[in-house]
Design a protein around this motif. Structure first.
Motif, PDB file in Angstrom:
ATOM      1  N   TYR A   8       8.408  -5.824   3.109  1.00  0.00           N
ATOM      2  CA  TYR A   8       7.432  -6.918   3.250  1.00  0.00           C
ATOM      3  C   TYR A   8       6.455  -6.897   2.080  1.00  0.00           C
ATOM      4  N   PHE A   9       5.942  -5.705   1.774  1.00  0.00           N
ATOM      5  CA  PHE A   9       4.983  -5.598   0.668  1.00  0.00           C
ATOM      6  C   PHE A   9       5.635  -6.009  -0.653  1.00  0.00           C
ATOM      7  N   LEU A  10       6.884  -5.566  -0.888  1.00  0.00           N
ATOM      8  CA  LEU A  10       7.559  -5.908  -2.139  1.00  0.00           C
ATOM      9  C   LEU A  10       7.701  -7.417  -2.290  1.00  0.00           C
ATOM     10  N   ALA A  11       8.075  -8.103  -1.211  1.00  0.00           N
ATOM     11  CA  ALA A  11       8.231  -9.555  -1.271  1.00  0.00           C
ATOM     12  C   ALA A  11       6.911 -10.235  -1.602  1.00  0.00           C
ATOM     13  N   VAL A  12       5.837  -9.793  -0.965  1.00  0.00           N
ATOM     14  CA  VAL A  12       4.516 -10.394  -1.227  1.00  0.00           C
ATOM     15  C   VAL A  12       4.075 -10.097  -2.649  1.00  0.00           C
ATOM     16  N   ALA A  13       4.303  -8.857  -3.117  1.00  0.00           N
ATOM     17  CA  ALA A  13       3.879  -8.463  -4.454  1.00  0.00           C
ATOM     18  C   ALA A  13       4.648  -9.228  -5.527  1.00  0.00           C
ATOM     19  N   ALA A  28       7.669 -15.720  10.026  1.00  0.00           N
ATOM     20  CA  ALA A  28       6.477 -16.580   9.968  1.00  0.00           C
ATOM     21  C   ALA A  28       5.397 -15.905   9.129  1.00  0.00           C
ATOM     22  N   GLN A  29       4.497 -16.743   8.578  1.00  0.00           N
ATOM     23  CA  GLN A  29       3.463 -16.195   7.696  1.00  0.00           C
ATOM     24  C   GLN A  29       2.447 -15.313   8.428  1.00  0.00           C
ATOM     25  N   PRO A  30       1.930 -15.715   9.610  1.00  0.00           N
ATOM     26  CA  PRO A  30       0.903 -14.876  10.265  1.00  0.00           C
ATOM     27  C   PRO A  30       1.369 -13.440  10.549  1.00  0.00           C
ATOM     28  N   PRO A  31       2.594 -13.249  11.110  1.00  0.00           N
ATOM     29  CA  PRO A  31       3.034 -11.864  11.320  1.00  0.00           C
ATOM     30  C   PRO A  31       3.161 -11.072  10.016  1.00  0.00           C
ATOM     31  N   LEU A  32       3.568 -11.754   8.933  1.00  0.00           N
ATOM     32  CA  LEU A  32       3.687 -11.071   7.647  1.00  0.00           C
ATOM     33  C   LEU A  32       2.314 -10.598   7.167  1.00  0.00           C
ATOM     34  N   SER A  33       1.330 -11.489   7.256  1.00  0.00           N
ATOM     35  CA  SER A  33      -0.026 -11.114   6.831  1.00  0.00           C
ATOM     36  C   SER A  33      -0.533  -9.920   7.634  1.00  0.00           C
ATOM     37  N   ILE A  36       1.062  -6.618   6.506  1.00  0.00           N
ATOM     38  CA  ILE A  36       0.486  -6.100   5.261  1.00  0.00           C
ATOM     39  C   ILE A  36      -0.876  -5.463   5.543  1.00  0.00           C
ATOM     40  N   ARG A  37      -1.673  -6.081   6.444  1.00  0.00           N
ATOM     41  CA  ARG A  37      -2.961  -5.480   6.811  1.00  0.00           C
ATOM     42  C   ARG A  37      -2.751  -4.138   7.493  1.00  0.00           C
ATOM     43  N   ASP A  38      -1.765  -4.084   8.382  1.00  0.00           N
ATOM     44  CA  ASP A  38      -1.471  -2.814   9.059  1.00  0.00           C
ATOM     45  C   ASP A  38      -1.080  -1.742   8.048  1.00  0.00           C
ATOM     46  N   LEU A  39      -0.322  -2.141   7.022  1.00  0.00           N
ATOM     47  CA  LEU A  39       0.093  -1.198   5.991  1.00  0.00           C
ATOM     48  C   LEU A  39      -1.120  -0.687   5.219  1.00  0.00           C
ATOM     49  N   GLU A  40      -2.026  -1.603   4.869  1.00  0.00           N
ATOM     50  CA  GLU A  40      -3.236  -1.203   4.157  1.00  0.00           C
ATOM     51  C   GLU A  40      -4.085  -0.269   5.008  1.00  0.00           C
ATOM     52  N   ASP A  41      -4.175  -0.569   6.320  1.00  0.00           N
ATOM     53  CA  ASP A  41      -4.956   0.306   7.206  1.00  0.00           C
ATOM     54  C   ASP A  41      -4.337   1.698   7.256  1.00  0.00           C
ATOM     55  N   GLU A  42      -3.013   1.748   7.309  1.00  0.00           N
ATOM     56  CA  GLU A  42      -2.344   3.051   7.386  1.00  0.00           C
ATOM     57  C   GLU A  42      -2.537   3.846   6.098  1.00  0.00           C
ATOM     58  N   LEU A  43      -2.501   3.136   4.944  1.00  0.00           N
ATOM     59  CA  LEU A  43      -2.683   3.815   3.666  1.00  0.00           C
ATOM     60  C   LEU A  43      -4.147   4.135   3.388  1.00  0.00           C
TER      61      LEU A  43
END
Length: 297
Positions: A8-13, A28-33, A36-43
């Motif tokens: 998901y991150f690679l596609a957005v990047a 859908a766009q909302p689940p994707l967003s 990415i937020r969940d990924l940022e929170d985890e990192l």
């Protein structure tokens, strides 16, 4: 963190646009967003500058993108390798053979197999028939090529590869070298060179029986394990030898070959493998052997 988060991150990047990335990923766009937020929170770092148009990667996002690209590339390669291994296209195959086998169909089999499966590692061992059977039972090799006359084993499978008549190997100045064909009876007073009885009892006793049917008991002057040694002894005038017809491809100085007048038994070379071996690489190898046999006939 799961692989899908990295994808998901690679596609957005790469798209720098959530809508385009969502279309590319078929979500859908909302689940994707949210992913990415969940990924940022985890990192514990921000990967994207969302208040800029188009989207921009933060410094942490740029570093993370390089690592993600490498990781996903390795995962894709691992998947492709696993799939190829599942089709028997890559792997390792350990094959044993006697030096006599190299004068027969074996060379063509190995050449065709390498052409079809260049990424399979072939490990070759030169062993006599007795050693091959022992190595196969000990899982040290995957298959072997032997001159098989009898096989007392319940866990080894075999398939005939070639059948060859016998010819006689003589010293080049032997009186019988003047003959177009040699009778077994003419060898009654000759000394014979045979393989060791304990290593090839079937072949040894068949030669003895062949001579007995011709009316004489052969004098065994020497026993030699390797075909090259047999021919060297013939060249040294130690004796004569009955060998498979493919042996005449070996141009040994001082040795000539002559066909026999009488009908003899065929020397049969077989490929052997373990019955319980489910290796796809091995079975692809056996298919190549089958194809080569069909072409030969």
């Amino acid at each position: 963190m799961e692989l899908r988060h990295l994808r998901y991150f690679l596609a957005v990047a790469e798209e720098l646009n959530f809508s385009q990335a969502a279309k590319r990923l078929h979500i859908a766009q909302p689940p994707l967003s949210q992913q990415i937020r969940d990924l940022e929170d985890e990192l514990g770092v921000q990967l994207l500058e969302r208040n800029k148009r188009p989207l921009q990667l933060t410094n942490a996002g740029q570093i993370f993108l390089k690592e993600v690209t490498t990781i996903l590339g390795q995962v894709d390669q691992a998947v492709r390798s696993a799939q190829r291994a599942g089709r028997g296209e890559i792997g390792r195959l350990s094959i044993a053979f006697s030096n006599a086998a190299t004068q027969s169909i074996l060379i063509d089999i190995l050449r065709v197999f390498r052409e079809r499966f260049p990424d399979i590692e072939l490990v070759l061992h030169e062993l006599n028939s007795f050693q091959q059977i022992q190595s196969l039972q000990a899982n040290k090799i995957d298959a072997g090529f032997v001159y098989l006359h009898q096989l007392d084993s319940t866990n080894i499978e075999y398939r005939s590869v070639t059948k060859e008549p016998l010819i006689v190997a003589l010293h080049e100045f032997h009186p019988l070298s003047m003959c177009d064909r040699v009778s077994l009876k003419a060898l009654a007073h000759e000394s014979f060179i045979l393989p060791p009885r304990q290593l090839g009892p079937g072949f040894y006793h068949k030669i003895i029986g062949l001579c007995q049917r011709a009316g004489f008991e052969p004098h065994v002057a020497h026993e030699a394990m390797w075909l090259q040694t047999v021919l060297s002894l013939v060249a040294a005038r130690v004796g004569v030898a009955l060998v498979p017809i493919s042996t005449q491809q070996l141009q040994r100085t001082g040795v000539i070959y002559r066909p026999l007048q009488e009908k003899t038994f065929d020397v049969e070379m077989s490929v052997i493998w373990r019955k319980d071996d489910t290796s796809l690489v091995l079975h692809e190898f056996l298919k190549v052997i089958q194809d080569s046999m069909l072409k030969a006939y």
